[in-house]
Enzyme design. Structure first.
Site, mmCIF file in Angstrom:
data_model
loop_
_atom_site.group_PDB
_atom_site.id
_atom_site.type_symbol
_atom_site.label_atom_id
_atom_site.label_comp_id
_atom_site.label_asym_id
_atom_site.label_seq_id
_atom_site.Cartn_x
_atom_site.Cartn_y
_atom_site.Cartn_z
ATOM 1 N N ARG A 162 0.868 -1.193 0.000
ATOM 2 C CA ARG A 162 0.000 0.000 0.000
ATOM 3 C C ARG A 162 0.888 1.220 0.000
ATOM 4 O O ARG A 162 1.791 1.346 0.836
ATOM 5 C CB ARG A 162 -0.897 0.044 1.233
ATOM 6 C CG ARG A 162 -1.461 1.454 1.454
ATOM 7 C CD ARG A 162 -2.516 1.555 2.502
ATOM 8 N NE ARG A 162 -3.745 0.931 2.045
ATOM 9 C CZ ARG A 162 -4.939 1.178 2.592
ATOM 10 N NH1 ARG A 162 -5.064 2.035 3.580
ATOM 11 N NH2 ARG A 162 -6.009 0.568 2.132
ATOM 12 N N ASP B 259 -16.579 8.353 -1.324
ATOM 13 C CA ASP B 259 -15.284 8.173 -0.652
ATOM 14 C C ASP B 259 -14.898 9.544 -0.098
ATOM 15 O O ASP B 259 -15.508 10.568 -0.442
ATOM 16 C CB ASP B 259 -14.256 7.671 -1.693
ATOM 17 C CG ASP B 259 -12.852 7.445 -1.116
ATOM 18 O OD1 ASP B 259 -12.714 7.314 0.112
ATOM 19 O OD2 ASP B 259 -11.896 7.397 -1.915
ATOM 20 N N ARG C 5 -13.884 -7.388 2.978
ATOM 21 C CA ARG C 5 -12.454 -7.213 2.663
ATOM 22 C C ARG C 5 -11.684 -8.477 3.046
ATOM 23 O O ARG C 5 -10.791 -8.913 2.339
ATOM 24 C CB ARG C 5 -11.866 -6.009 3.433
ATOM 25 C CG ARG C 5 -12.486 -4.642 3.145
ATOM 26 C CD ARG C 5 -12.326 -4.212 1.708
ATOM 27 N NE ARG C 5 -10.952 -4.268 1.239
ATOM 28 C CZ ARG C 5 -9.970 -3.399 1.565
ATOM 29 N NH1 ARG C 5 -10.222 -2.384 2.351
ATOM 30 N NH2 ARG C 5 -8.747 -3.527 1.061
ATOM 31 N N GLN D 169 -10.374 -3.600 -2.751
ATOM 32 C CA GLN D 169 -11.606 -2.974 -2.258
ATOM 33 C C GLN D 169 -12.779 -3.292 -3.197
ATOM 34 O O GLN D 169 -13.896 -3.580 -2.753
ATOM 35 C CB GLN D 169 -11.406 -1.458 -2.156
ATOM 36 C CG GLN D 169 -12.643 -0.699 -1.701
ATOM 37 C CD GLN D 169 -12.995 -0.941 -0.246
ATOM 38 O OE1 GLN D 169 -12.141 -0.821 0.612
ATOM 39 N NE2 GLN D 169 -14.246 -1.294 0.030
ATOM 40 N N HIS E 245 -7.408 0.717 -6.259
ATOM 41 C CA HIS E 245 -7.620 0.004 -4.996
ATOM 42 C C HIS E 245 -8.406 -1.284 -5.302
ATOM 43 O O HIS E 245 -9.562 -1.445 -4.901
ATOM 44 C CB HIS E 245 -8.388 0.908 -4.028
ATOM 45 C CG HIS E 245 -8.370 0.452 -2.603
ATOM 46 N ND1 HIS E 245 -7.597 -0.600 -2.144
ATOM 47 C CD2 HIS E 245 -9.058 0.917 -1.506
ATOM 48 C CE1 HIS E 245 -7.798 -0.764 -0.844
ATOM 49 N NE2 HIS E 245 -8.678 0.133 -0.440
ATOM 50 N N CYS F 94 -16.044 2.899 0.941
ATOM 51 C CA CYS F 94 -14.908 2.022 1.251
ATOM 52 C C CYS F 94 -14.457 2.187 2.701
ATOM 53 O O CYS F 94 -13.830 1.290 3.260
ATOM 54 C CB CYS F 94 -13.758 2.313 0.295
ATOM 55 S SG CYS F 94 -13.294 4.052 0.222
HETATM 56 N N1 NVA Z 1 -9.343 7.502 -1.599
HETATM 57 C C1 NVA Z 1 -9.006 7.038 -0.271
HETATM 58 C C2 NVA Z 1 -9.382 5.603 -0.114
HETATM 59 C C3 NVA Z 1 -9.149 5.040 1.260
HETATM 60 C C4 NVA Z 1 -9.544 3.591 1.395
HETATM 61 C C5 NVA Z 1 -7.537 7.270 -0.012
HETATM 62 O O1 NVA Z 1 -6.723 6.978 -0.904
HETATM 63 O O2 NVA Z 1 -7.194 7.767 1.054
HETATM 64 N N1 CP Z 2 -11.082 0.808 2.786
HETATM 65 C C1 CP Z 2 -9.795 0.721 3.188
HETATM 66 O O1 CP Z 2 -8.875 0.450 2.400
HETATM 67 O O2 CP Z 2 -9.627 0.944 4.511
HETATM 68 P P1 CP Z 2 -8.210 1.105 5.289
HETATM 69 O O3 CP Z 2 -7.596 2.384 4.809
HETATM 70 O O4 CP Z 2 -8.579 1.108 6.726
HETATM 71 O O5 CP Z 2 -7.349 -0.073 4.905
#
Ligand code: NVA
Ligand code: CP
Length: 327
Positions: free
Chosen positions: A106, A229, A315, A136, A133, A270
């Site tokens: 990540r 989101d 998830r 997700q 992602h 998400c």
């Molecule tokens: N768009 C958000 C998704 C988090 C699961 C981010 O990248 O922070």
């Molecule tokens: N939805 C998601 O990816 O959550 P986290 O950032 O908690 O992993």
């Protein structure tokens, strides 16, 4: 299904059939878990979990899924390893590939997961980049299938910043699975043109439709899912809050939009979500801008039509399916 050795970097690399099979496997593994039947399919293997950004769901899902499959996982957080500072991604990948059977990443640019996959020689799973992602989306699609029976022809409206990882990935996923995808945002927040073209080519073969609409009341009509989101993603500078709040407030998911969509419509996110003042950032934004919620109202988030915690649970089952199938 033979996905052994294949990385999971973006759904663009997967056929609709492969995605369907991953969802079927996730449903099967979920049933086994609920029934208390062990499924230690990869006993004794090791996976590395690299997180250059924070996480609750993704990290916990990978750790619990790995344990359920009989594996051991090593978590490497934003600090504490050599990666990126003293050691390149290519070198890190070659080291980890000698010790681990699979690697989750990540972080920031999509090119990083691609490099990890190129150099490590083991399956790499994208746990979120700026662009995509994909784990997700599998969880979201399992949740939609559980709720509506199938994916084909279902209308999913994504409201908010449709240029980032969630908007992009939902568009790809909907195109692959023959769904009706609508991005609802100001024009400047629509996905990248090249990605739209790639998705249109996919949609031509699956019967999916892709629409880009600026008027929320028009966009949500007949939707099965309203999806949103956060307006500012991890890694973006704090200064963008002001422009996002100004541009995206009309796209907040409200009860009026849920009513306009119709009785069948469910709310998805998400997570994490800004729906009240119970977070440090939420309170800070309230002090600066006077709003007590952002992308979704507390009323919608807490309503019986919100299926966000089903998504969160899924998830686990879908990430487990990805690891089980690719190792
Ligand atoms: N768009 C958000 C998704 C988090 C699961 C981010 O990248 O922070
Ligand atoms: N939805 C998601 O990816 O959550 P986290 O950032 O908690 O992993």
């Amino acid at each position: 299904m033979n996905l052994r050795g294949k990385s999971f970097l973006t759904l663009l690399d997967y056929t609709p059939e492969q995605i369907r099979e991953l969802l079927d496997l996730a449903a099967e593994l979920k049933a086994q878990k609920k029934a208390g039947r062990p499924h230690r399919l990869h006993e004794g293997k090791h996976v590395a979990l690299l997180f250059e950004k924070d996480s609750t769901r993704t990290r916990c899902a990978f750790e619990v899924a790995a344990a359920d499959l009989g594996m051991h996982s090593t978590y490497l957080g934003p600090s504490g390893s050599q990666m990126g500072k003293k050691e390149s991604i290519a070198d890190t990948a070659r080291v980890l590939g000698r010790m681990y059977h699979g690697i989750e990443y990540r972080g920031f640019d999509q090119s990083i997961v691609e490099d990890l996959a190129r150099y490590s020689g083991v399956p790499v799973w994208n746990g979120l980049t700026n662009q995509f992602h994909p784990t997700q989306i599998l969880a979201d699609f399992l949740t939609i299938r559980e709720r509506f029976g199938s994916l084909e022809g279902k209308k999913l409206v994504y409201l908010g910043d449709a240029r980032y990882n969630m908007g992009n990935s939902l568009m790809v996923g909907c195109a692959k699975m023959g769904m009706r995808f609508v991005a609802c945002a100001p024009e400047a927040y629509f996905p990248d043109k090249a990605l739209i073209e790639a998705c249109r080519a996919v949609a031509a073969g699956t019967g999916a439709t892709l629409e880009f609409i600026t008027d929320p009341m028009e966009a949500v009509k007949g939707a099965h899912v309203l999806y949103t989101d956060v307006w500012v993603s991890m890694g973006e500078p704090e200064q963008v809050w002001k422009e996002r709040i100004e541009a995206l407030s009309p796209y907040r998911v409200t009860q009026a939009l849920m009513d306009q969509a119709g009785e069948q419509c469910r709310f998805m996110h998400c997570l994490p979500a800004f729906h009240d003042l119970n977070t440090a950032i939420g309170r800070d934004i309230y002090r600066k801008f006077g709003i007590d919620c952002m992308e979704v109202t507390d009323q919608v988030f807490e309503s019986g039509r919100s299926i966000v915690f089903d998504q969160a649970e899924n998830r686990l089952h879908t990430i487990k399916a990805v690891m089980a199938a690719t190792l």
